[in-house]
Design a protein around this motif. Sequence first.
Motif, PDB file in Angstrom:
ATOM      1  N   ALA A  62       0.213  -5.857   3.468  1.00  0.00           N
ATOM      2  CA  ALA A  62       1.221  -6.427   2.580  1.00  0.00           C
ATOM      3  C   ALA A  62       0.655  -6.670   1.185  1.00  0.00           C
ATOM      4  O   ALA A  62       1.304  -6.374   0.172  1.00  0.00           O
ATOM      5  CB  ALA A  62       1.755  -7.736   3.172  1.00  0.00           C
ATOM      6  N   VAL A  63      -0.561  -7.220   1.123  1.00  0.00           N
ATOM      7  CA  VAL A  63      -1.160  -7.514  -0.180  1.00  0.00           C
ATOM      8  C   VAL A  63      -1.519  -6.222  -0.920  1.00  0.00           C
ATOM      9  O   VAL A  63      -1.285  -6.092  -2.123  1.00  0.00           O
ATOM     10  CB  VAL A  63      -2.406  -8.408  -0.012  1.00  0.00           C
ATOM     11  N   ASP A  65      -0.110  -3.349  -0.607  1.00  0.00           N
ATOM     12  CA  ASP A  65       1.134  -2.727  -1.064  1.00  0.00           C
ATOM     13  C   ASP A  65       1.604  -3.350  -2.376  1.00  0.00           C
ATOM     14  O   ASP A  65       2.046  -2.652  -3.300  1.00  0.00           O
ATOM     15  CB  ASP A  65       2.209  -2.886   0.005  1.00  0.00           C
ATOM     16  N   GLU A  66       1.483  -4.667  -2.484  1.00  0.00           N
ATOM     17  CA  GLU A  66       1.868  -5.350  -3.718  1.00  0.00           C
ATOM     18  C   GLU A  66       0.922  -4.993  -4.859  1.00  0.00           C
ATOM     19  O   GLU A  66       1.348  -4.795  -6.002  1.00  0.00           O
ATOM     20  CB  GLU A  66       1.895  -6.860  -3.480  1.00  0.00           C
ATOM     21  N   LYS A  69       1.730  -1.563  -6.309  1.00  0.00           N
ATOM     22  CA  LYS A  69       2.882  -1.549  -7.200  1.00  0.00           C
ATOM     23  C   LYS A  69       2.517  -2.083  -8.583  1.00  0.00           C
ATOM     24  O   LYS A  69       3.087  -1.652  -9.589  1.00  0.00           O
ATOM     25  CB  LYS A  69       4.011  -2.392  -6.605  1.00  0.00           C
ATOM     26  N   THR A  70       1.569  -3.041  -8.624  1.00  0.00           N
ATOM     27  CA  THR A  70       1.197  -3.666  -9.890  1.00  0.00           C
ATOM     28  C   THR A  70       0.133  -2.861 -10.622  1.00  0.00           C
ATOM     29  O   THR A  70       0.156  -2.745 -11.848  1.00  0.00           O
ATOM     30  CB  THR A  70       0.690  -5.102  -9.642  1.00  0.00           C
TER      31      THR A  70
END
Length: 379
Positions: A62-63, A65-66, A69-70
């Motif tokens: 999850a981290v 993936d974030e 995106k950033t």
Amino acid sequence: MLCAYYDKSCDSSALFDGLEISRKKSFHEYLNKYDVLYLDITWFISRSGTKGGNVVLDLQAAVIDELRKTFRDCVSGKETYLPDALLAISQETGRQFIIIIDEWDALFREAKNDKSLQKEYVQLLRGLFKGGTTTDETIAAAYMTGILPIKKYGTESALTDFREFTMTNPGQLTEYVGFTEKEVKRLCDQYQMDFEELHIWYDGYSFHRLQHVYSPNSVMHALQNGEIQNYWTQTETFESLRSYISMDFDGLKAAITEMLGGGHIGVRISTFQNDLTSFESRNDVLTLLIHLCYLAYDSQNLETYIPNLEISEAFEAAVSGEKWETIGEAFSDSEKLLRTTLNEDADAVAESLELVHESVSSILQYHNEASLSCAVEHI
């Protein structure tokens, strides 16, 4: 608060205006200067449980993936190990992260018997924070909150670079463990509550730096409800109290009984492994109860004790089961004696004292003053 202070995606200066921190020389040096990763471990556990996944793997996925995106140009689709993804970003951009982990020990509480998962989790934390190239380049600072101190394995902690502030040694954070007496008096004036009653019910935690620390949750409930009563039994940890104190290591039950009578018990906190299953002595159980705030700790005399009336009632409720018949009878006898005393029934009071006197005294010592004193204390 920490996220707001460090996070570079916002301007939070107005939030801290007028507060003590805003007057520090270093205030603007760190204000809104970092990328912040905030991890709520309880949320990840709930999320993984719903999907039948692995908490540690799901958290990293999850981290990452974030982060992908950033930082599109720094993180590819191949990374699965969080420290590697953070290192790639730092090496490409020169930026460092602040990591804040809320309830870091939730996994040890929710999956307390899954040793494999616990070790996998600690190894992830070790990869993030233990030191070396990854930590030096990627992590500017890290904060972890939780009930338990950092988990021990063998003779050393798997994470040695953290400064710990605990219920056995809160250090410079002592005044923030709970409400101070000055704060409670001010709140009592504001809410028109009886300070002496709050003192009896919710005070009792004492540290080297500060002698009177009050349970903040209970104080706020009492003030908001306008009623002083036991709010501790509404907490989730109460459900586990009975199982912990039923482990009769080294006379643990006798120790609990003595503390219910107002006594202090010697305790060695160094053997506790900082989890909910590795109990080998009464010291381990007592230390856990200190961290859960069911007991207070006197670091000067290395003793533990029940801090106040609220916690005492919680213990009384926990020991009222069938394995604690003798103590339950003592509570019942004590309440009966109190009622007969308040009703000024001299004969009933004398009868109660006579029964206890006979049970605790030998024939030869029956008329000894110390023997009668012992009987009074016993009941």
